[in-house]
Motif scaffolding. Structure first.
Motif, PDB file in Angstrom:
ATOM      1  N   UNK A  73       0.810  -1.219   0.000  1.00 43.03           N
ATOM      2  CA  UNK A  73       0.000   0.000   0.000  1.00 43.03           C
ATOM      3  C   UNK A  73       0.843   1.268   0.000  1.00 43.03           C
ATOM      4  N   UNK A  74       2.125   1.161   0.345  1.00 41.16           N
ATOM      5  CA  UNK A  74       2.997   2.320   0.306  1.00 41.16           C
ATOM      6  C   UNK A  74       3.389   2.684  -1.118  1.00 41.16           C
ATOM      7  N   UNK A  75       3.282   1.739  -2.045  1.00 45.88           N
ATOM      8  CA  UNK A  75       3.698   1.975  -3.421  1.00 45.88           C
ATOM      9  C   UNK A  75       2.525   1.990  -4.403  1.00 45.88           C
ATOM     10  N   UNK A  76       1.424   1.358  -4.024  1.00 50.78           N
ATOM     11  CA  UNK A  76       0.263   1.293  -4.922  1.00 50.78           C
ATOM     12  C   UNK A  76      -0.969   1.754  -4.149  1.00 50.78           C
ATOM     13  N   UNK A  77      -1.668   2.752  -4.704  1.00 49.53           N
ATOM     14  CA  UNK A  77      -2.879   3.270  -4.081  1.00 49.53           C
ATOM     15  C   UNK A  77      -4.080   3.092  -4.989  1.00 49.53           C
ATOM     16  N   UNK A  78      -5.263   3.062  -4.389  1.00 47.35           N
ATOM     17  CA  UNK A  78      -6.481   2.872  -5.173  1.00 47.35           C
ATOM     18  C   UNK A  78      -6.822   4.097  -5.997  1.00 47.35           C
ATOM     19  N   UNK A  79      -6.438   5.284  -5.520  1.00 47.23           N
ATOM     20  CA  UNK A  79      -6.770   6.500  -6.237  1.00 47.23           C
ATOM     21  C   UNK A  79      -7.894   7.263  -5.560  1.00 47.23           C
ATOM     22  N   UNK A  80      -8.118   8.474  -6.005  1.00 49.00           N
ATOM     23  CA  UNK A  80      -9.087   9.358  -5.367  1.00 49.00           C
ATOM     24  C   UNK A  80     -10.521   8.923  -5.622  1.00 49.00           C
TER      25      UNK A  80
END
Length: 309
Positions: free
Chosen positions: A136-143
């Motif tokens: 989760x530190x490198x890949x996020x779901x987005x706004x």
């Protein structure tokens, strides 16, 4: 090699070289460092001084100065009395205090429990959970997915939308985990022999030994909640629920007048500029007051928690 390694060590064996960073500093270097530090302090303190003086200045003083006031000419607390006497700013300040307090307690509880579980190598799903958190530190779901999730849970126009989306910081969990792993295993084993469970070990042994890192992480969370404005602008539509940072943005950037003070501004009793500066001082005050108390724990907490991985 001669550029990196300096002259022979004084008082030591001749011919033995040492790095330049171990050399005694020269007067020119000390003077340059002092000059840089003075300029850095001036760049921070002078704008802060101007903001505070302007917030304490009368309408006449601000008018004569043509805007921001550098030299005080009479001190008045009318702006602060009006802001804290009720209305939009007072309500926003109370909202920020409540969100910061509740959010910090909740985030610290979740982070400490998660970090302690991940610090025990034999815990359930230890490695998969750790890899998931790191991802989760490198890949996020987005706004957009985050907004749809908050909306689907029915959290829009609620104070929970200001806490839950940013309740956990993976970096803080990793720092706590590293600190917990540095506690002597013999101490934990002796507690287990005496019949202590995990919660008792965490409460009576781990947390008292981790006061420095806990204070630093709590400061990180508190500053994050107090300074946050984006979640409120995204998830809240009721102006009465807005925290102090959003109200400050409306006053400073959008040049809006706070509710309840429009008449005082129109009649010339208050200056809009002094109101804006007073709100900025109120927003900076809690962080400025709490930081010195946590500063003595900062170096120890961050270095100890970050050395062991």
């Amino acid at each position: 090699m001669s550029a990196v390694w300096g002259s022979t060590r004084r008082g030591g064996s001749r011919g033995r070289l040492r790095p330049v960073w171990e050399e005694e500093p020269r007067r020119a270097g000390l003077a340059a460092k002092g000059t840089v530090l003075v300029l850095a302090c001036a760049a921070i303190l002078i704008p802060l001084w101007i903001v505070i003086v302007t917030s304490l200045s009368s309408v006449k003083t601000i008018t004569e100065a043509g805007g921001l006031v550098v030299v005080p000419r009479g001190i008045t607390f009318v702006a602060y009395q009006e802001l804290l006497g009720g209305g939009q700013v007072t309500r926003a300040a109370l909202v920020s205090v409540g969100i910061t307090t509740t959010g910090t307690v909740f985030s610290m509880t979740v982070s400490v429990l998660c970090a302690y579980g991940l610090s025990r190598s034999g815990s359930l799903l230890h490695r998969p959970l750790l890899v998931t958190l790191l991802a989760t530190m490198f890949f996020g779901a987005g706004l957009i997915p985050t907004y749809l999730l908050v909306q689907g849970l029915g959290l829009t126009d609620t104070y929970l939308s200001l806490i839950l989306p940013s309740a956990v910081n993976v970096f803080n969990i990793l720092v706590l985990r590293s600190f917990f792993m540095s506690v002597a295993p013999e101490l934990l084993d002796s507690a287990r022999i005496d019949g202590a469970g995990d919660l008792r070990i965490l409460w009576t042994i781990i947390m008292p030994l981790s006061r420095a890192v806990l204070a630093v992480i709590a400061l990180f969370y508190a500053v994050g909640y107090w300074s946050a404005w984006f979640n409120a602008s995204l998830y809240l539509s009721d102006q009465n629920m807005m925290p102090l940072q959003n109200v400050m943005m409306q006053l400073v950037l959008k040049q809006e007048r706070p509710t309840g003070l429009a008449q005082a501004i129109n009649t010339g009793q208050l200056s809009p500029l002094s109101i804006q500066m007073a709100v900025m001082v109120l927003a900076l005050l809690p962080v400025a007051v709490l930081s010195p108390f946590v500063q003595r724990h900062f170096k120890k907490g961050m270095l100890t928690g970050a050395v062991k991985g």
